[in-house]
Design an enzyme around this catalytic site. Structure first.
Site, PDB file in Angstrom:
ATOM      1  N   HIS A 117       0.836  -1.209   0.000  1.00  0.00           N
ATOM      2  CA  HIS A 117       0.000   0.000   0.000  1.00  0.00           C
ATOM      3  C   HIS A 117       0.870   1.259   0.000  1.00  0.00           C
ATOM      4  CE1 HIS A 117      -3.396   2.607   1.316  1.00  0.00           C
ATOM      5  NE2 HIS A 117      -2.434   3.224   1.985  1.00  0.00           N
ATOM      6  N   GLU A 118       1.884   1.273   0.853  1.00  0.00           N
ATOM      7  CA  GLU A 118       2.748   2.457   0.956  1.00  0.00           C
ATOM      8  C   GLU A 118       3.620   2.623  -0.293  1.00  0.00           C
ATOM      9  OE1 GLU A 118       2.565   4.746   3.238  1.00  0.00           O
ATOM     10  OE2 GLU A 118       0.997   3.657   4.289  1.00  0.00           O
ATOM     11  N   HIS A 128       1.781   4.420  -3.029  1.00  0.00           N
ATOM     12  CA  HIS A 128       1.759   5.890  -2.909  1.00  0.00           C
ATOM     13  C   HIS A 128       2.933   6.498  -3.682  1.00  0.00           C
ATOM     14  CE1 HIS A 128      -1.580   6.632  -0.317  1.00  0.00           C
ATOM     15  NE2 HIS A 128      -1.106   5.926   0.696  1.00  0.00           N
TER      16      HIS A 128
END
Length: 313
Positions: free
Chosen positions: A260-261, A264
């Site tokens: 998820h990170e 980004h």
């Protein structure tokens, strides 16, 4: 699933559609992540680390952790451009002074001059309307000429700042984080560091067909901090707190969070966020000037400014 399980790599478990019990077994300095399978099937275990003892156990996943866990804030991934941070307060102060000066100038005008000014405005109302409309068209043109397609997803988004410039700013933020955490960084020989390194390496290898993933050099840092947090800077620097390692119950949850990170950074959300904030802040300066020019008293202008800031948020 395709990205999670890479070709020729089976270091992460494939779990069947049955009830799964996740356990963390600690023995002889090794951690084994097990999934129970239906009766009659062979149970598979995964050796995560055989180098040294794990100082802290992965605690069981529970409802309290689920409620308290949050991903990194958008502004934590990358700051708004440095120059904008410096000039933003000065621009807001200038807008307030300009609006207040217009109000005081209007109050100081004699009644006959006010009437002459109003009459002139009525006579030239179409010219004034044309000027305001032209300004609005310029803003719309600026917005649509600075739209860019988001990598991978193809979504249109506003991007005001150049990518090279934003990478330089991200490097400045990276140096700041390194200065703050320099005494808390775990060495590469630490078992916790090696777990994170293995997960990031696997995610990177499994998604190497995506150009934005293979173009970045992923640098890993594990920080000895109790906070449940992890974030990835736009240039590919990964920061994981040991509090997060204690919060997750297995390597799958850690992979999900880091994926998820990493997304980004790959999708350049930090630059997009900074661009949107920059655009909205510039528009808000016009409304701020109008508030201080129209409100008859400073106290009312302060209330109007507070309402505007809340609406903007």
């Amino acid at each position: 699933y395709r990205n999670f399980i890479g070709k020729g790599q089976r270091c992460l478990l494939t779990i069947s559609n049955t009830e799964v019990y996740k356990n963390v077994l600690h023995s002889s300095g090794r951690f084994c992540f097990q999934s129970s399978q239906p009766l009659g099937q062979k149970t598979t275990s995964l050796q995560i680390s055989s180098l040294g003892q794990f100082p802290h156990r992965f605690s069981a996943w529970n409802a309290e952790i689920i409620r308290s866990f949050h991903t990194s804030l958008s502004l934590q991934a990358a700051p708004v451009p440095l120059f904008w941070i410096i000039v933003k307060p000065a621009q807001k102060l200038f807008a307030i002074i300009l609006g207040r000066s217009i109000r005081n100038w209007w109050k100081a005008l004699p009644p006959n001059k006010r009437e002459l000014f109003k009459e002139s405005a009525r006579r030239n109302k179409w010219k004034i309307l044309l000027g305001v409309s032209s300004l609005g068209v310029l803003f719309v043109m600026f917005y649509f000429t600075h739209l860019e397609e988001t990598p991978i997803t193809g979504r249109a988004r506003l991007l005001v700042f150049g990518k090279e410039h934003f990478r330089d700013l991200s490097q400045i933020e990276y140096d700041m984080w390194m200065e703050e955490f320099k005494s808390k960084m775990l060495p590469e020989t630490d078992a916790r560091y090696q777990v994170v390194e293995r997960v990031v390496g696997h995610l990177s290898e499994s998604n190497k067909d995506i150009p934005q993933v293979s173009a970045l050099k992923w640098v890993i840092h594990v920080v000895d901090e109790p906070g449940v947090n992890a974030f990835v800077l736009p240039n590919g620097q990964v920061f994981v707190f040991t509090g997060l390692l204690n919060a997750v119950s297995d390597i799958h949850q850690l992979s999900f969070i880091l994926g998820h990170e990493i997304a980004h950074a790959v999708l350049e959300h930090a630059a997009e966020k900074a661009s949107l904030v920059h655009f909205l802040d510039f528009l808000s300066l016009i409304f701020l000037t109008m508030i201080w020019a129209i409100c008859p008293r400073d106290s009312l202008a302060v209330v109007g400014q507070w309402i505007q800031s809340k609406l903007q948020e």
